[in-house]
Design an enzyme around this catalytic site. Structure first.
Site, PDB file in Angstrom:
ATOM      1  N   GLY A 147       0.778  -1.237   0.000  1.00 20.03           N
ATOM      2  CA  GLY A 147       0.000   0.000   0.000  1.00 20.03           C
ATOM      3  C   GLY A 147       0.806   1.282   0.000  1.00 20.03           C
ATOM      4  O   GLY A 147       0.234   2.368  -0.143  1.00 20.03           O
TER       5      GLY A 147
ATOM      6  N   ASN B  85       6.462  -3.669 -16.231  1.00 22.41           N
ATOM      7  CA  ASN B  85       6.234  -3.375 -14.818  1.00 22.41           C
ATOM      8  C   ASN B  85       4.735  -3.461 -14.534  1.00 22.41           C
ATOM      9  O   ASN B  85       4.048  -2.454 -14.361  1.00 22.41           O
ATOM     10  CB  ASN B  85       6.799  -1.992 -14.472  1.00 22.41           C
ATOM     11  CG  ASN B  85       6.841  -1.750 -12.981  1.00 22.41           C
ATOM     12  OD1 ASN B  85       6.199  -2.438 -12.196  1.00 22.41           O
ATOM     13  ND2 ASN B  85       7.604  -0.733 -12.585  1.00 22.41           N
TER      14      ASN B  85
ATOM     15  N   TYR C 188      -1.273   2.477 -11.520  1.00 21.18           N
ATOM     16  CA  TYR C 188      -1.631   3.682 -12.260  1.00 21.18           C
ATOM     17  C   TYR C 188      -3.034   3.568 -12.857  1.00 21.18           C
ATOM     18  O   TYR C 188      -3.808   4.527 -12.803  1.00 21.18           O
ATOM     19  CB  TYR C 188      -0.592   3.973 -13.345  1.00 21.18           C
ATOM     20  CG  TYR C 188       0.794   4.224 -12.790  1.00 21.18           C
ATOM     21  CD1 TYR C 188       0.986   4.976 -11.628  1.00 21.18           C
ATOM     22  CD2 TYR C 188       1.919   3.707 -13.414  1.00 21.18           C
ATOM     23  CE1 TYR C 188       2.251   5.203 -11.113  1.00 21.18           C
ATOM     24  CE2 TYR C 188       3.192   3.934 -12.909  1.00 21.18           C
ATOM     25  CZ  TYR C 188       3.356   4.679 -11.754  1.00 21.18           C
ATOM     26  OH  TYR C 188       4.603   4.903 -11.247  1.00 21.18           O
TER      27      TYR C 188
ATOM     28  N   GLY D 281       2.945   2.322  -2.268  1.00 16.90           N
ATOM     29  CA  GLY D 281       2.927   2.913  -3.606  1.00 16.90           C
ATOM     30  C   GLY D 281       1.686   3.758  -3.819  1.00 16.90           C
ATOM     31  O   GLY D 281       1.760   4.875  -4.348  1.00 16.90           O
TER      32      GLY D 281
ATOM     33  N   GLU E  35       5.940   7.944 -17.428  1.00 21.71           N
ATOM     34  CA  GLU E  35       6.293   6.840 -18.303  1.00 21.71           C
ATOM     35  C   GLU E  35       6.457   5.611 -17.423  1.00 21.71           C
ATOM     36  O   GLU E  35       6.928   5.711 -16.288  1.00 21.71           O
ATOM     37  CB  GLU E  35       7.618   7.080 -19.044  1.00 21.71           C
ATOM     38  CG  GLU E  35       7.555   8.135 -20.122  1.00 21.71           C
ATOM     39  CD  GLU E  35       7.852   9.526 -19.610  1.00 21.71           C
ATOM     40  OE1 GLU E  35       7.541  10.498 -20.324  1.00 21.71           O
ATOM     41  OE2 GLU E  35       8.368   9.667 -18.480  1.00 21.71           O
TER      42      GLU E  35
END
Length: 158
Positions: free
Chosen positions: A86, A115, A122, A88, A110
């Site tokens: 969490g 990943n 995101y 991130g 970017e």
């Protein structure tokens, strides 16, 4: 993330005195990490460099560049042993708030297609792919593309 851990979490601006901790994380999570010079240049340029600390431990950081009404997330990294817990999400929310408070209406970044955990994060926060930079990242066997993603900033919660 446990309530006890969350209660000890602090978002703090980072400086030159934090570089050794930043580099320990950076070198631990990337096969092609940023150099000390990259971070020194970012700080010297006035980029927003924030970290997430639990007690005295730096668990992650981000580097955010402002350009008029647009922000560019240059780096967001979490210590390997703290990934998937969490931090991130917390750092990304802080970066989004900081960008919005600095007058940005959108946030760009970017990310490597390989990943997948970063991509999932995101996308969870509403970032949309708007382009591809061919051969952007160094990779084990040549170069890897970068997905360019954008998020229109507004109210950020979490």
């Amino acid at each position: 993330m446990s309530a006890v851990l969350a209660s000890r979490l602090r978002m703090v601006p980072l400086s030159h005195r934090d570089l050794d901790e930043i580099l320990a994380i950076e070198n631990g999570v990337y096969p092609f990490p940023w150099t000390r010079g990259n971070f020194v240049d970012s700080l010297a340029s006035g980029y927003l460099v924030w970290g997430c600390r639990v007690a005295d431990e730096l668990v992650g950081y981000f580097v955010l560049m402002m350009a008029l009404d647009e922000a560019h997330l240059l780096n967001l990294s979490i210590a390997e042993k703290r990934q998937g817990t969490g931090f991130g999400a917390r750092l990304l929310c802080h970066a989004m708030r900081a960008a919005h408070q600095a007058g940005a209406t959108s946030l760009l970044l970017e990310v490597r297609p390989s990943n997948t955990s970063a991509l999932a994060l995101y996308r969870h926060f509403g970032f949309q792919q708007i382009g591809v930079r061919r051969g952007y990242y160094p990779a084990e066997k040549g170069l890897e593309d970068a997905l360019v993603m954008r998020h229109v900033l507004g109210r950020v919660s979490v």
